[in-house]
Scaffold this active site. Sequence first.
Site, short mmCIF file in Angstrom:
data_model
loop_
_atom_site.label_atom_id
_atom_site.label_comp_id
_atom_site.label_asym_id
_atom_site.label_seq_id
_atom_site.Cartn_x
_atom_site.Cartn_y
_atom_site.Cartn_z
CG ASP A 31 3.54 -20.84 2.00
OD1 ASP A 31 3.60 -20.45 3.19
OD2 ASP A 31 4.45 -21.46 1.45
CE1 TYR A 42 -4.02 -1.30 -0.54
CE2 TYR A 42 -4.67 -0.53 1.62
CZ TYR A 42 -5.00 -1.10 0.42
OH TYR A 42 -6.29 -1.45 0.18
CG ASP A 79 -5.71 -7.59 -0.99
OD1 ASP A 79 -6.95 -7.61 -0.84
OD2 ASP A 79 -5.16 -7.15 -2.01
CE LYS A 105 6.30 -17.64 0.96
NZ LYS A 105 6.32 -19.07 1.18
#
Length: 423
Positions: free
Chosen positions: A286, A159, A310, A229
Amino acid sequence: MSYDKIEVPEQGEKITLKDGSEDELEIPDNPIIPIIYGDGVGSDVGPAAQKVLDAAADATGREINWMRIYAGESAREMYDENLPDETVEAIKEHRVAIKGPLTTPVGAGFRSLNVALRQTLDLYANVRPTYYLDGVPSPVKAPEEMDMVTFRENTEDVYAGIEWEAGTEEVEQVRDFIEDEMGFDSTIHEGPVGIGIKPITEKGSKRLVREAIDYALEQGRDKVTLVHKGNIMKFTEGQFSEWGMEVADEEYPDDEVFAAPDSLWEEQDDIDIPEGAIMVEERLADAMLQWMQLRTDEFDVLAMPNLNGDYLSDSAGAQIGGLGIAPGGNFGKGRMLAEPVHGSAPKRANQDMANPSALILSGRLMFDYMGWDDAADLVRDAVEETISSGKVTYDLERQLEDAEKLATSEYAEEVIDNIEKLS
Ligand code: NAD
């Protein structure tokens, strides 16, 4: 403050900060609440949601004094700009507001109005409660196992919008800097390249995680999961998780909040936590997308950097019936802007067709924030009652057998009838 084109209602009082507090609000029983209907289906779902929220306020002895404010197409018509200053000022001044979707014009030079609003107002946490309502068609076998709230960082990561287009002088300057000054000399392939920067700060990470933990404590939840991640992006996503664990470890007593930084590779049953404490654990993004479907009922509150938030919140929303019903809100210090997850769905606009539930349930989240718990519960129960009786808008009707298809406005009337019956 006086406004140029916004009409301030004659009745009603402003929501204010409590004396001496930075974020606690004084909520009158007759607040002035700014509303942006939004673009596309916003002109259908905006007025419908407004009526339903009025009915719930009325049934619980209160009155909302709406103040129409403008962004997107309606603002272009009135002000010749997308996001007038007085729209932002009105939200700042009144502290609690609600908006429908805004179209992001495609093409160079246009920034998302939603991102601009969230950043200008420093609404740093995007919160999406994801829970199942009886009767909603879902693609999974046990949608009722989902009762999760996602906290997505709302001001940085992707963002921040720091990126350079392939073929420009700027991107080549950045490439030279990365290769010559920073030593990544054989990392980027030759030829045109686009480059983006992903800033994740201590400030942005800690306040988001703090918000999620405070929410979990207030709502009697069991667990906050930091989703990142960090195995690949160690100094951004990994750092987010480390800062988050620091908040859990240093800012709360162990018997209230237990930080489990080694949880990444552990089965949760193997982690020993003090009785009654909430656990703050971490999971890789993931794997999390998989577990959300396979072990839905293990997750409670999720806290995430922007891009993970998101993906994960949209995917979670799909499990409980999709965009037509998925609510959300953006929270800052002492202010919030409720908004549904869905966009302006231009193909369905101005046809009295779209599902107003997502905006109505965003209003429920707004009521929760205002401490109007009884009105919030009434809204939820009335929406559930309407859907489970088989009266739904087109998007749900086409997935159900024997359901009755209602227009947006008819559906809102049905929810209002149920509010009256249930109150
Ligand atoms: P979208 O959410 O507008 O539509 C995706 C699909 O969901 C469409 O098939 C649509 O018919 C359906 N849908 C959405 N809302 C619905 C509702 N209330 N009832 C029934 N069906 C509904 O997403 P998009 O098509 O990717 O985006 C359209 C525009 O909206 C773009 O300009 C995008 O930038 C913008 N957008 C805005 C927001 C926001 O204001 N917060 C969020 C997402 C997208």
